[in-house]
Motif scaffolding. Structure first.
Motif, PDB file in Angstrom:
ATOM      1  N   PRO A 272       0.831  -1.210   0.000  1.00 36.64           N
ATOM      2  CA  PRO A 272       0.000   0.000   0.000  1.00 36.64           C
ATOM      3  C   PRO A 272       0.865   1.259   0.000  1.00 36.64           C
ATOM      4  O   PRO A 272       1.896   1.324   0.672  1.00 36.64           O
ATOM      5  CB  PRO A 272      -0.795  -0.121   1.309  1.00 36.64           C
ATOM      6  CG  PRO A 272      -0.726  -1.569   1.677  1.00 36.64           C
ATOM      7  CD  PRO A 272       0.602  -2.054   1.187  1.00 36.64           C
TER       8      PRO A 272
ATOM      9  N   THR B  41       0.725   5.093   1.021  1.00 36.01           N
ATOM     10  CA  THR B  41      -0.072   6.025   1.810  1.00 36.01           C
ATOM     11  C   THR B  41       0.332   7.482   1.614  1.00 36.01           C
ATOM     12  O   THR B  41      -0.295   8.374   2.181  1.00 36.01           O
ATOM     13  CB  THR B  41       0.044   5.674   3.305  1.00 36.01           C
ATOM     14  OG1 THR B  41       1.424   5.773   3.706  1.00 36.01           O
ATOM     15  CG2 THR B  41      -0.468   4.260   3.575  1.00 36.01           C
TER      16      THR B  41
ATOM     17  N   TYR C 203      -0.179   9.550  -0.611  1.00 39.31           N
ATOM     18  CA  TYR C 203      -1.193  10.410  -1.209  1.00 39.31           C
ATOM     19  C   TYR C 203      -2.579  10.158  -0.615  1.00 39.31           C
ATOM     20  O   TYR C 203      -3.598  10.421  -1.256  1.00 39.31           O
ATOM     21  CB  TYR C 203      -1.216  10.217  -2.723  1.00 39.31           C
ATOM     22  CG  TYR C 203       0.034  10.762  -3.385  1.00 39.31           C
ATOM     23  CD1 TYR C 203       0.130  12.099  -3.726  1.00 39.31           C
ATOM     24  CD2 TYR C 203       1.127   9.938  -3.636  1.00 39.31           C
ATOM     25  CE1 TYR C 203       1.278  12.612  -4.314  1.00 39.31           C
ATOM     26  CE2 TYR C 203       2.292  10.434  -4.225  1.00 39.31           C
ATOM     27  CZ  TYR C 203       2.354  11.774  -4.555  1.00 39.31           C
ATOM     28  OH  TYR C 203       3.489  12.286  -5.128  1.00 39.31           O
ATOM     29  N   ARG C 204      -2.607   9.678   0.631  1.00 37.74           N
ATOM     30  CA  ARG C 204      -3.887   9.421   1.296  1.00 37.74           C
ATOM     31  C   ARG C 204      -4.752  10.686   1.284  1.00 37.74           C
ATOM     32  O   ARG C 204      -4.301  11.784   1.644  1.00 37.74           O
ATOM     33  CB  ARG C 204      -3.648   8.982   2.736  1.00 37.74           C
ATOM     34  CG  ARG C 204      -4.930   8.589   3.484  1.00 37.74           C
ATOM     35  CD  ARG C 204      -4.658   8.325   4.951  1.00 37.74           C
ATOM     36  NE  ARG C 204      -3.703   7.247   5.153  1.00 37.74           N
ATOM     37  CZ  ARG C 204      -4.021   5.951   5.169  1.00 37.74           C
ATOM     38  NH1 ARG C 204      -5.283   5.601   4.970  1.00 37.74           N
ATOM     39  NH2 ARG C 204      -3.098   5.034   5.376  1.00 37.74           N
ATOM     40  N   GLY C 205      -6.000  10.524   0.860  1.00 32.83           N
ATOM     41  CA  GLY C 205      -6.933  11.636   0.854  1.00 32.83           C
ATOM     42  C   GLY C 205      -6.791  12.583  -0.326  1.00 32.83           C
ATOM     43  O   GLY C 205      -7.534  13.569  -0.421  1.00 32.83           O
ATOM     44  N   ARG C 206      -5.850  12.295  -1.239  1.00 31.79           N
ATOM     45  CA  ARG C 206      -5.662  13.145  -2.415  1.00 31.79           C
ATOM     46  C   ARG C 206      -5.894  12.323  -3.688  1.00 31.79           C
ATOM     47  O   ARG C 206      -5.940  11.096  -3.648  1.00 31.79           O
ATOM     48  CB  ARG C 206      -4.253  13.749  -2.410  1.00 31.79           C
ATOM     49  CG  ARG C 206      -4.039  14.723  -1.258  1.00 31.79           C
ATOM     50  CD  ARG C 206      -2.728  15.465  -1.405  1.00 31.79           C
ATOM     51  NE  ARG C 206      -1.584  14.610  -1.070  1.00 31.79           N
ATOM     52  CZ  ARG C 206      -0.321  14.974  -1.265  1.00 31.79           C
ATOM     53  NH1 ARG C 206      -0.036  16.146  -1.826  1.00 31.79           N
ATOM     54  NH2 ARG C 206       0.663  14.156  -0.916  1.00 31.79           N
ATOM     55  N   ARG C 207      -6.031  13.028  -4.788  1.00 32.71           N
ATOM     56  CA  ARG C 207      -6.308  12.354  -6.063  1.00 32.71           C
ATOM     57  C   ARG C 207      -5.029  12.248  -6.888  1.00 32.71           C
ATOM     58  O   ARG C 207      -4.298  13.232  -7.048  1.00 32.71           O
ATOM     59  CB  ARG C 207      -7.386  13.085  -6.863  1.00 32.71           C
ATOM     60  CG  ARG C 207      -7.705  12.411  -8.216  1.00 32.71           C
ATOM     61  CD  ARG C 207      -8.993  12.925  -8.809  1.00 32.71           C
ATOM     62  NE  ARG C 207     -10.146  12.577  -7.990  1.00 32.71           N
ATOM     63  CZ  ARG C 207     -10.744  11.377  -8.007  1.00 32.71           C
ATOM     64  NH1 ARG C 207     -10.305  10.410  -8.826  1.00 32.71           N
ATOM     65  NH2 ARG C 207     -11.784  11.144  -7.233  1.00 32.71           N
TER      66      ARG C 207
ATOM     67  N   LEU D 170      -2.152   2.586  -4.609  1.00 32.99           N
ATOM     68  CA  LEU D 170      -2.609   3.909  -4.177  1.00 32.99           C
ATOM     69  C   LEU D 170      -3.994   3.823  -3.538  1.00 32.99           C
ATOM     70  O   LEU D 170      -4.247   4.441  -2.491  1.00 32.99           O
ATOM     71  CB  LEU D 170      -2.634   4.861  -5.371  1.00 32.99           C
ATOM     72  CG  LEU D 170      -1.266   5.371  -5.836  1.00 32.99           C
ATOM     73  CD1 LEU D 170      -1.358   5.897  -7.266  1.00 32.99           C
ATOM     74  CD2 LEU D 170      -0.749   6.462  -4.894  1.00 32.99           C
TER      75      LEU D 170
ATOM     76  N   GLY E  80      -3.825   2.513  -0.141  1.00 34.22           N
ATOM     77  CA  GLY E  80      -3.259   3.477   0.794  1.00 34.22           C
ATOM     78  C   GLY E  80      -4.142   4.675   1.055  1.00 34.22           C
ATOM     79  O   GLY E  80      -3.725   5.618   1.746  1.00 34.22           O
ATOM     80  N   GLY E  81      -5.358   4.687   0.520  1.00 30.76           N
ATOM     81  CA  GLY E  81      -6.308   5.747   0.828  1.00 30.76           C
ATOM     82  C   GLY E  81      -6.382   6.883  -0.155  1.00 30.76           C
ATOM     83  O   GLY E  81      -7.059   7.888   0.102  1.00 30.76           O
ATOM     84  N   ALA E  82      -5.727   6.771  -1.292  1.00 27.25           N
ATOM     85  CA  ALA E  82      -5.806   7.820  -2.318  1.00 27.25           C
ATOM     86  C   ALA E  82      -7.038   7.601  -3.193  1.00 27.25           C
ATOM     87  O   ALA E  82      -7.587   6.488  -3.269  1.00 27.25           O
ATOM     88  CB  ALA E  82      -4.550   7.818  -3.178  1.00 27.25           C
ATOM     89  N   SER E  83      -7.466   8.673  -3.854  1.00 30.89           N
ATOM     90  CA  SER E  83      -8.425   8.551  -4.952  1.00 30.89           C
ATOM     91  C   SER E  83      -7.616   8.464  -6.240  1.00 30.89           C
ATOM     92  O   SER E  83      -6.610   9.164  -6.386  1.00 30.89           O
ATOM     93  CB  SER E  83      -9.346   9.768  -4.990  1.00 30.89           C
ATOM     94  OG  SER E  83     -10.102   9.871  -3.805  1.00 30.89           O
TER      95      SER E  83
END
Length: 471
Positions: free
Chosen positions: A3, A5, A7-11, A28, A31-34
């Motif tokens: 994973p 992480t 870019y977590r929370g970003r596109r 990605l 790891g929580g990315a869009s």
């Protein structure tokens, strides 16, 4: 999967949905990315959908929320011109990176993880696999991938003590910023991929980036059998604290590893002098001078990681070889069929042609610059050539009257003709060698597809022969 992480929370935009692109997109997402994933090729998009990805046409969307562009290695970064999406990313200040840079961020917080990177024009796949095999045989926690086998982000996640052995192409190295190879191996450099790097200087600069983030105490293993890498070795030796190990299959090198007269020699220990550590003939899967260099480089790399001489030698000896690299795919009486489909340029084909006599040579496809002009020294080894693919006519012209040849057109026809001629030749050990010296994309999906097709054609041919004998 590893994973990512960072870019977590970003596109993040991922463009190019081959093996590495799909793995990057999935890492990605884990790891929580869009992820906005796209490929201009319909078949690649279908493969991505089958892998569970949702598509987002990057040619049509607004790029204002894109935090980074992950570019697959096959997409032009600089030459012949940057891809349009590279320009869009730069316009919004989004970094253009590759899967190796994502990997570097993903392992940054895990202590005691070692990265061994291998590059070079020829031999990097064999050397990567060989280093991985030696380390596994010695009981290390090893993951092998990158430009060979599994995409790096598809490998097992890091844990303390893990060793990642990664083949690194010039395309991948062009896209790194922070990847650190504690052991970096640069085997050789000959003209290739000029269309993607502009000229040899650009190609060399991309390859030499493998050393860019090394620190004091790290190891650089460098082949010194061509003028380009000899210069690289001299430059790296000028760096403070870097352990530079020269390797050669042509000459003695001080404080390095070299292969001469069929033996592997270790001159790494300054106080104990040179040790002859093995007869290379014991490594049946590594024939030829090029594989001697591969063995020397692999030996140097694993010794830098603390592997004993005996374990290193045992690993080299037991190495089974790789598909499509002088792979023995069949025998019938005295006939030997060899799959060297990985030889996509003349320099790689030279390595195979130098290992055999009485060759019935299958070559052709999409020729690189110069075609097979550089192979004239090996023409005397070739009994007949069977030319296939887009540039068969050009290769025929270059062979001229020096080598009997026929334009077979397709691989199946070439195998049929070569096998008949070899069987009728009366020679003691004729070799039917697929070593195309050309890219495969005119007739096949990849060099692997070409090699797999050759293997199946040989298998079918031998099965029919056996059936005929039984009848």
């Amino acid at each position: 999967m590893i994973p990512v992480t960072a870019y977590r929370g970003r596109r993040v935009a991922v463009f190019g949905l081959g093996r590495t692109g799909i793995a990057a997109a999935r890492a990605l997402l884990a790891g929580g990315a869009s992820v906005s994933a796209w490929d201009d090729n319909e078949a690649s998009r279908e493969a991505a959908i089958a892998a569970g990805l949702e598509l987002d046409d990057l040619n049509r969307r607004d790029w204002g929320d894109i935090a980074a562009l992950v570019l697959s290695p096959g997409i032009p970064l600089t030459h012949p011109a940057p891809h349009r999406l590279v320009g869009l990313a730069r316009a919004v200040g989004a970094p253009v990176i590759g899967d190796m840079e994502l990997f570097a961020s993903a392992i940054a917080d895990t202590p005691d993880v070692t990265v061994v990177g291998i590059t070079g024009t020829n031999g990097k796949s064999t050397t990567t696999a060989l280093i991985g095999h030696i380390l596994k045989s010695a009981g290390r926690d090893v993951r092998v991938g990158g430009n060979i086998g599994e995409a790096v982000l598809g490998l097992q996640p890091p844990r303390p003590g893990a060793i990642y052995v990664l083949e690194l192409s010039s395309y991948q190295l062009d896209l790194i910023e922070s990847l650190r190879c504690q052991v970096a191996v640069f085997l050789n450099l000959t003209p290739d991929h000029i269309d993607r790097h502009g000229d040899m200087a650009g190609y060399l600069a991309a390859k030499e980036r493998i050393f860019a983030n090394q620190q004091a105490g790290d190891t650089a293993v460098i082949g010194v059998d061509d003028e380009y890498t000899s210069g690289v070795c001299a430059r790296q030796k000028a760096r403070t604290g870097l352990n530079v190990i020269p390797v050669s299959s042509q000459r003695l090198v001080s404080f390095g590893v070299y292969a001469l007269a069929g033996r592997l020699h270790d001159d790494l220990e300054k106080k104990s002098g040179v040790k002859t550590v093995m007869e290379l003939a014991r490594a049946a899967a590594l024939p030829g001078a090029h594989n001697a260099q591969n063995a020397a480089a692999a030996y140097a790399a694993v010794r830098a990681l603390g592997v004993s001489v005996s374990d290193a030698v045992a690993g080299i000896t037991s190495f089974p070889g790789l598909p499509h690299r002088q792979e023995r795919v069949g025998e019938a009486g005295s006939l030997l069929f060899v799959n060297d489909s990985k030889a996509t340029n003349a320099e790689a084909a030279a390595q195979a042609l130098g290992c055999y006599h009485d060759i019935f040579w299958i070559a052709g496809g999409q020729a690189k610059a110069g075609g097979i002009e550089s192979l004239k020294a090996y023409f005397r080894r070739i009994r007949k050539a069977y030319l296939i693919g887009q540039d068969a006519g050009m290769l025929a012209t270059q062979l001229g009257a020096s080598v009997p040849h026929v334009i077979a057109g397709t691989l199946d026809q070439a195998v049929k003709l070569a096998a008949m001629d070899a069987a009728d030749s009366g020679l003691r050990k004729p070799v039917i060698l697929l070593s195309p010296a050309c890219a495969s994309f005119d007739q096949f999906k990849s060099y692997e597809h070409r090699g797999d097709t050759f293997r199946q054609l040989v298998t079918d041919l031998l099965a029919r022969a056996t059936k005929g004998d039984a009848a």
